[in-house]
Scaffold this motif. Sequence first.
Motif, PDB file in Angstrom:
ATOM      1  N   TYR A 254      60.023   3.960  68.794  1.00 49.78           N
ATOM      2  CA  TYR A 254      60.848   4.555  69.849  1.00 49.78           C
ATOM      3  C   TYR A 254      60.715   4.177  71.209  1.00 49.78           C
ATOM      4  CZ  TYR A 254      62.229   7.783  66.076  1.00 49.78           C
ATOM      5  OH  TYR A 254      62.480   8.540  64.679  1.00 49.78           O
ATOM      6  N   PHE A 255      61.880   3.975  71.974  1.00 47.85           N
ATOM      7  CA  PHE A 255      61.858   3.712  73.329  1.00 47.85           C
ATOM      8  C   PHE A 255      61.459   4.844  73.989  1.00 47.85           C
ATOM      9  CE2 PHE A 255      65.029   0.902  71.676  1.00 47.85           C
ATOM     10  CZ  PHE A 255      64.697  -0.599  72.231  1.00 47.85           C
ATOM     11  N   LEU A 256      60.377   4.575  75.053  1.00 52.40           N
ATOM     12  CA  LEU A 256      60.071   5.820  75.875  1.00 52.40           C
ATOM     13  C   LEU A 256      60.631   5.477  77.282  1.00 52.40           C
ATOM     14  CD1 LEU A 256      56.271   6.025  75.104  1.00 52.40           C
ATOM     15  CD2 LEU A 256      58.125   7.670  74.373  1.00 52.40           C
ATOM     16  N   VAL A 257      61.488   6.344  77.718  1.00 55.27           N
ATOM     17  CA  VAL A 257      62.122   6.213  79.036  1.00 55.27           C
ATOM     18  C   VAL A 257      61.756   7.479  80.042  1.00 55.27           C
ATOM     19  CG1 VAL A 257      64.031   5.155  77.999  1.00 55.27           C
ATOM     20  CG2 VAL A 257      64.217   7.665  78.033  1.00 55.27           C
ATOM     21  N   PRO A 258      61.975   7.502  81.175  1.00 54.68           N
ATOM     22  CA  PRO A 258      61.481   8.322  82.231  1.00 54.68           C
ATOM     23  C   PRO A 258      62.623   9.374  81.912  1.00 54.68           C
ATOM     24  CG  PRO A 258      61.752   6.417  83.375  1.00 54.68           C
ATOM     25  CD  PRO A 258      62.189   5.858  81.911  1.00 54.68           C
ATOM     26  N   LYS A 259      61.915  10.638  82.380  1.00 54.91           N
ATOM     27  CA  LYS A 259      63.030  11.952  82.164  1.00 54.91           C
ATOM     28  C   LYS A 259      64.023  11.897  83.109  1.00 54.91           C
ATOM     29  CE  LYS A 259      62.315  16.884  81.574  1.00 54.91           C
ATOM     30  NZ  LYS A 259      61.351  17.878  81.741  1.00 54.91           N
ATOM     31  N   VAL A 260      65.029  12.049  83.008  1.00 53.06           N
ATOM     32  CA  VAL A 260      66.069  12.079  83.948  1.00 53.06           C
ATOM     33  C   VAL A 260      66.728  13.502  84.077  1.00 53.06           C
ATOM     34  CG1 VAL A 260      66.703   9.492  83.429  1.00 53.06           C
ATOM     35  CG2 VAL A 260      67.894  11.187  82.012  1.00 53.06           C
ATOM     36  N   VAL A 261      66.457  14.469  83.294  1.00 48.95           N
ATOM     37  CA  VAL A 261      67.068  15.707  83.381  1.00 48.95           C
ATOM     38  C   VAL A 261      65.908  16.707  83.566  1.00 48.95           C
ATOM     39  CG1 VAL A 261      68.651  17.562  82.326  1.00 48.95           C
ATOM     40  CG2 VAL A 261      69.224  14.907  82.163  1.00 48.95           C
ATOM     41  N   GLU A 262      66.090  17.676  84.290  1.00 54.92           N
ATOM     42  CA  GLU A 262      64.977  18.619  84.613  1.00 54.92           C
ATOM     43  C   GLU A 262      65.287  19.729  83.600  1.00 54.92           C
ATOM     44  OE1 GLU A 262      62.235  18.402  86.452  1.00 54.92           O
ATOM     45  OE2 GLU A 262      62.464  16.239  86.781  1.00 54.92           O
TER      46      GLU A 262
END
Length: 95
Positions: A87-95
Amino acid sequence: MSVDETTVRRIAHLARIAVTDEEVGPLKGELNAILAFVEQLGAVDVEGVEPMTSVTPMRMKKRADVVNDGGRASDIVANAPETEDNYFLVPKVVE
């Protein structure tokens, strides 16, 4: 149906085509000729003629509609900066 100069200008505007005043007259004639030809096609008897999608009879190649992962998950994520279990890991964009 016939096309007037106002309609020619509107069609040119919608098509984003720059048309000069000198070109409107010839375009009007061409569009009217095209529409006259289309009207002639309406007179053709097509009773019993099956619709065609191609001039040569062809059958589409079909594959089985099976859900799978493509078998290439590791190839797909190979260039990703961060992955976990394919799976791609991406930075969290929604708090």
